[in-house]
Design a protein around this motif. Structure first.
Motif, short mmCIF file in Angstrom:
data_model
loop_
_atom_site.label_atom_id
_atom_site.label_comp_id
_atom_site.label_asym_id
_atom_site.label_seq_id
_atom_site.Cartn_x
_atom_site.Cartn_y
_atom_site.Cartn_z
N LEU A 1 -0.31 10.72 -0.65
CA LEU A 1 -0.27 10.41 0.79
C LEU A 1 -0.31 11.68 1.63
O LEU A 1 -1.02 11.76 2.64
CB LEU A 1 0.98 9.60 1.09
CG LEU A 1 1.13 9.01 2.50
CD1 LEU A 1 -0.03 8.08 2.82
CD2 LEU A 1 2.46 8.28 2.63
N THR B 1 1.40 3.88 -3.34
CA THR B 1 0.73 5.18 -3.24
C THR B 1 1.75 6.30 -3.42
O THR B 1 2.73 6.36 -2.67
CB THR B 1 0.05 5.33 -1.86
OG1 THR B 1 -0.85 4.24 -1.65
CG2 THR B 1 -0.71 6.66 -1.79
N LEU C 1 0.82 -1.20 0.00
CA LEU C 1 0.00 0.00 0.00
C LEU C 1 0.86 1.26 0.00
O LEU C 1 0.59 2.21 -0.74
CB LEU C 1 -0.93 0.00 1.22
CG LEU C 1 -2.15 -0.93 1.15
CD1 LEU C 1 -2.88 -0.94 2.49
CD2 LEU C 1 -3.10 -0.51 0.03
#
Length: 216
Positions: free
Chosen positions: A66, A61, A57
């Motif tokens: 983020l 990303t 993850l």
């Protein structure tokens, strides 16, 4: 108005914020990343799965997304927008932890299996085996990629400007918006980045020599 000492002082001050933010990201990312790396080599399959999912993850990303999610996403839970330094530090910490965990997982698993078995034969506990046998060997392997990633963190702090944090690159943009001398300004900014990152590369080589890893 042209580029002057006041502008240079502003850039120098912003470089300190860049160093500080990088330190927060590296220290925080190291703590979380080490725990995730240990989870990746756990004997329990579900622990390995959770750690692997976290890493995928984070690595999948973009850091920019983020930072946006942390800075604006907290409003969903009823909180006001977090301070820029907190959002940038937390975002970079999460980002760093995902990559450091995978780097260190590879370094831990690269220690020969015979070393793990020898430690078991000595009746060491799991922590004693890790502390006294595995980690000293893994640290030698991890030195170069860890310092290399630290340099990457420093350069990635430039993305923290999207949440309002004034670091080195953003300071250059602010000055350029007032005096419109992009070449001069960003050459100076690049020199500051080089002055921060190059000593780290030299330090990495020195550590490698001390740990008998680098070529002599």
């Amino acid at each position: 108005m042209s580029f002057n000492l006041n502008h240079l002082e502003f850039i120098a001050f912003a470089s300190l914020w860049t160093i500080g933010l990088s330190a927060i990201a590296f220290v925080g990312g190291s703590i979380v990343g080490f725990g995730v790396a240990l989870a990746r080599i756990s004997q329990h399959q579900w622990v390995r799965y959770v750690a692997a999912t976290y890493i995928q993850l984070v690595q999948g990303t973009p850091l920019l997304i983020l930072l946006f999610l942390i800075y604006f996403g907290v409003a969903i839970f009823g909180f006001n927008q977090v301070p820029a330094i907190l959002a940038a530090g937390l975002g970079l910490t999460i980002y760093s932890s995902g990559f450091l965990a995978e780097i260190w997982r590879g370094c831990l698993e690269s220690v020969p299996r015979t070393q793990w078995e020898a430690a078991e034969c000595l009746a060491l506990t799991d922590w004693q085996r890790m502390q006294k046998v595995i980690l000293p060997q893994a640290m030698r392997i991890a030195t170069a990629p860890t310092v290399g990633f630290l340099v990457q963190i420093i350069k990635n702090t430039s993305l923290a400007s999207v949440v309002g944090f004034v670091e080195l690159a953003q300071a250059g943009k602010i000055i350029n918006n007032s005096i419109f001398e992009p070449f001069t300004i960003f050459v100076v900014v690049a020199c500051f980045y080089f002055a921060i990152c190059y000593p780290l590369s030299l330090w990495s080589r020195s550590l490698e020599r001390k740990l008998n890893v680098g070529r002599r």
